[in-house]
Design a protein around this motif. Sequence first.
Motif, PDB file in Angstrom:
ATOM      1  N   LEU A  29     -58.059  10.963 -68.514  1.00 19.36           N
ATOM      2  CA  LEU A  29     -58.577  10.762 -69.880  1.00 19.36           C
ATOM      3  C   LEU A  29     -57.457  10.293 -70.810  1.00 19.36           C
ATOM      4  CD1 LEU A  29     -60.720  11.069 -72.145  1.00 19.36           C
ATOM      5  CD2 LEU A  29     -60.075  13.494 -72.297  1.00 19.36           C
ATOM      6  N   MET A  30     -56.305  10.937 -70.683  1.00 15.02           N
ATOM      7  CA  MET A  30     -55.179  10.537 -71.533  1.00 15.02           C
ATOM      8  C   MET A  30     -54.797   9.088 -71.294  1.00 15.02           C
ATOM      9  SD  MET A  30     -54.415  12.951 -73.544  1.00 15.02           S
ATOM     10  CE  MET A  30     -56.009  13.761 -73.525  1.00 15.02           C
ATOM     11  N   TRP A  31     -54.753   8.699 -70.010  1.00 18.21           N
ATOM     12  CA  TRP A  31     -54.358   7.326 -69.694  1.00 18.21           C
ATOM     13  C   TRP A  31     -55.368   6.312 -70.216  1.00 18.21           C
ATOM     14  CZ3 TRP A  31     -49.914   5.463 -69.503  1.00 18.21           C
ATOM     15  CH2 TRP A  31     -48.845   6.170 -68.958  1.00 18.21           C
ATOM     16  N   ALA A  32     -56.638   6.685 -70.163  1.00 19.32           N
ATOM     17  CA  ALA A  32     -57.654   5.777 -70.718  1.00 19.32           C
ATOM     18  C   ALA A  32     -57.459   5.660 -72.228  1.00 19.32           C
ATOM     19  CB  ALA A  32     -59.050   6.298 -70.380  1.00 19.32           C
ATOM     20  N   MET A  33     -57.216   6.788 -72.875  1.00 25.70           N
ATOM     21  CA  MET A  33     -57.007   6.774 -74.324  1.00 25.70           C
ATOM     22  C   MET A  33     -55.718   6.020 -74.684  1.00 25.70           C
ATOM     23  SD  MET A  33     -58.206  10.725 -75.129  1.00 25.70           S
ATOM     24  CE  MET A  33     -57.369  10.781 -76.716  1.00 25.70           C
TER      25      MET A  33
END
Lengths: 592, 592
Positions: B529-533
């Motif tokens: 999720l962090m990497w997508a954000m």
Amino acid sequence: MPSYTAPTRDLQFVLHDLLKISDSDIPGYADLDRDFTAAIIEEAGRLSSEVLAPLNAVGDREGCRLENGVVRTPTGFREAFDQLREGGWTALDCAEEYGGQGLPAIMRTATNEAFVSANMALNMYQGLTHGAYLAILHHGTEAQKAEWLPKLVSCEWTGTMNLTEPHCGTDLGLMRTKAEPQEDGSYRITGQKIFISAGEHDMADNIVHLVLAKIPGGPDGIKGVSLFIVPKFLPNEDGSLGDRNEVSCGKLEEKMGIHGNATCVMNYDGATGWLLGEAHKGMRAMFTMMNDARLGVGLQGLAQAEVAYQNALAYARDRLQGRDITGPANPEGPADPIIVHPDVRRSLMEQKSFVEGARAFGLWSTMLLDRAETMHDADAEGLISLLTPVIKGFFTDRGYEISTLAQQVYGGHGYIEEWGMSQYVRDARIAMIYEGANGIQALDLVGRKLAAQGGKPAMAFFELVKTFIKENEGDAELKAGYLDPLKAASKDLQAAMMYFMAEGTKNPQNALAGSYDFMTMMGHVCLGLMWAMMARAAKDALAAGASDEDFYRAKLATGRFYMARQLPATGMHLARITSGAEPVMALEAANF
Amino acid sequence: MPSYTAPTRDLQFVLHDLLKISDSDIPGYADLDRDFTAAIIEEAGRLSSEVLAPLNAVGDREGCRLENGVVRTPTGFREAFDQLREGGWTALDCAEEYGGQGLPAIMRTATNEAFVSANMALNMYQGLTHGAYLAILHHGTEAQKAEWLPKLVSCEWTGTMNLTEPHCGTDLGLMRTKAEPQEDGSYRITGQKIFISAGEHDMADNIVHLVLAKIPGGPDGIKGVSLFIVPKFLPNEDGSLGDRNEVSCGKLEEKMGIHGNATCVMNYDGATGWLLGEAHKGMRAMFTMMNDARLGVGLQGLAQAEVAYQNALAYARDRLQGRDITGPANPEGPADPIIVHPDVRRSLMEQKSFVEGARAFGLWSTMLLDRAETMHDADAEGLISLLTPVIKGFFTDRGYEISTLAQQVYGGHGYIEEWGMSQYVRDARIAMIYEGANGIQALDLVGRKLAAQGGKPAMAFFELVKTFIKENEGDAELKAGYLDPLKAASKDLQAAMMYFMAEGTKNPQNALAGSYDFMTMMGHVCLGLMWAMMARAAKDALAAGASDEDFYRAKLATGRFYMARQLPATGMHLARITSGAEPVMALEAANF
């Protein structure tokens, strides 16, 4: 505090139920009946538990000391090594004409596991000696063999392997140590070597260094490297020890572990040496030593995992914390032993299923090695050559992980040196690094071995898996619990190989970026194959009315765990591999 | 030999591009503009690089010594700690009324990473003090707060956490330490506690022990445990130090790592203490401290991985071995830097993608914590409570693995203490064990947190992922490279939760046997999720014409690596989980 007992029962299972060694046509195997192997393993186990294991923590604590050029090994090491020597353990599989016992290598693998579990640092003094023995046996002249082998076989003299220099480890073509030819046919060796295990010590009368060096004027790079025999003391004609050679230990490294083994900086200052094998073909002879060492190091991974697991199991049975969620298992006590908790059990099963699988695979592979060596069986040779990097890389990665898992079972006590679990982890760590760091093993596997002989050994491996599945899938229990998962994992591995063939030719980075995943994946498939074969053997034994039913049922349960909880890793590795080199290489080195 | 530089650029990216903190409605966040946070982070970075990092190896080598009841910390530790104190770093997010700087917790997380990377053992002296501060702040009387907090905030006095006894770690209900009420309202504390970090040392004038003990006659088990404030020196009315209390350090443990931190056996021999919070409700107050400590320990995993990675990267750029398979990258030199090799690059990308993802997730979570604390936001509180075991467990497991990977880049040099990589691994190891071993974190997550509030926080987490995907899948590049893999991983995680709900009710072992896999899986989804954000934020910055294009492109490439090469782990974990408890529990404890 930790203790060690050799896994005699399990070794016997692998040798006889699984591999049926005494039925084999490999020379020497017919003599290896149950009683004979039991006697040898039990004796090795006794020596390991009673003599070597109690010195393991001593070696870690005291380490080695360099005093005026002399390396002092830890208290008790020399005496214990004497027992290894005098018991003939270092000579077990060496040629009888040089004083060896002439047993097949499989007996060395079986007994060495115990020695390494009990005291890895101490056993390394004989481990590299065995490599030096093999290098001279295969590449030396008759005179060299007669001069050096008897003392190496008996471990009166120990051996070393000198490759690395400060600026060159993997890339040996950068080597600077030089060997200048002398009129008497000897060479003067000058240079510095680092990371030399057992380079200097007080455990043996002489040390025989096998040293890679360049003869001036030879080809550039790795093609100009030759191998030399450079002893600490120059032997006289009559075999007695003569002058001290110009080789000395400049420094002992302070390491994370294996403190009991002396890791030396070795300085060669015009030392006298003799060419072993052909000039400029030094890597060939060194590889004889290195392949032996790589298998030996792989087994260190297994051996450290085994002893760490044994202690974790004992602790998990003993330590009382919390209650079994299905109802108290120890209602009279203040709490239940932690082995009742599913997550502790998961960890122990991971440990157990690795060590038993790896033990089987190590012995199965040594059987191949025996076949290759004594019967000159090219298929066996191709296969063992393919599998050597897998054993080195996968066993040592897992050995470290499993030791870490075992340490974790101890909670806070695992972190305290006094409890001994830290040492297993710290000792196990080196095995991933030396004799070719595991990334190099993966490169060797994918860059060299997979494509060797037009892929024949790789195909033979898949054929082996396929044949075993085909021959056994009539058994519904075997099929559902073991063969189907093995088939799926093997299919993943084949798909990865196909991907390398298709995409690696377009861009070799597509293969190299997936090499590590492939090595791990192949390790899982190898252990999967072993577990399927062990399940078959266990079922056969049960059907034949074996008396120790619990043992065989435990095999079946442990195998099912491996299939259900470990083999699914292959899918992940395949997904990573087939994502190709792009995600790995997209970021420029400058932009990290 | 190793060095450390605070990742200022990356922290600024997370705080401002990703989290946009100064736009947040959380009290205090409006002041946290780019210049302000840069100034703080740079100053913390300077202190870390120049003062703390050079002492890291000193602490490891010298360790702590117990002499006549006094613990001597390593050379330079006290002076460095003075700089931490005097610079106000220990008081950063503490309440102004007690001398703190009143900044949001997110600034503590951002600066602490640097302190821990630079010197984990030294920073632990303030870490637990912060926990003691929080416990007293939330559970103390006004008089207690006035008496203890100012000194804890300034770290003139340090704090400890006393839970474990020799026979009880996880299962605190077995506790034997007793607290007998005295006529003056105080208690006499008697018993032995082990594994007490910073239990005794020479870095502060006084030590404030928070001690769990049982008041005789109270309820059995964990429900009869109370928490006490037990200082080393009893303060006088005027705040000056009075008599020495009956508490002493009986032994220092010899550990695998964090040698610079004193791990003590503490003996309480009728020591004077005061009840903190309600009698028999000690675990409530202790959990305030423990939750803070668990987040702190999680960040230790990140911090050790970061510093190990920095050094591995530098080594990989510097060490020349072999040639780039696509053509020489350093044709003038004898060989290419090893960073050109795909498998080295794979390892570095694994390291980089973890530390940057974990950094983002740690700060994102601390933002939740700030929201929960200052705005009494129940949703944020539910979420941070759910995620705390994931941060503790996943970050520390990965921190150890990443440090090991970084050590491996060094080859043989990685194993030599002088190069410093071994220390990162050895120090990182403890974080998987203390403050609740990671198996306990997994149990907390699956056994408690998932089902908390009828599953509301877990649902909120999935909703968050879903919403982000939905809002951004119009961007084709984002969708293919980041959102689709995230969606697949999140689906795996949800499937695992559904499995627990369906099968765990039939047999709770079905959930518990999969708890560790679930924790790891959830960690991957959180980082996914962090990497997508972050990819979204990087694309936005590039679209807005940001000047340092390379930085943002590196983010996109690193995120793609995480998605392609790390997230596929969720499938493996799901397969393991849904194989259920049977393969894990089938083997009877007696038959191992």
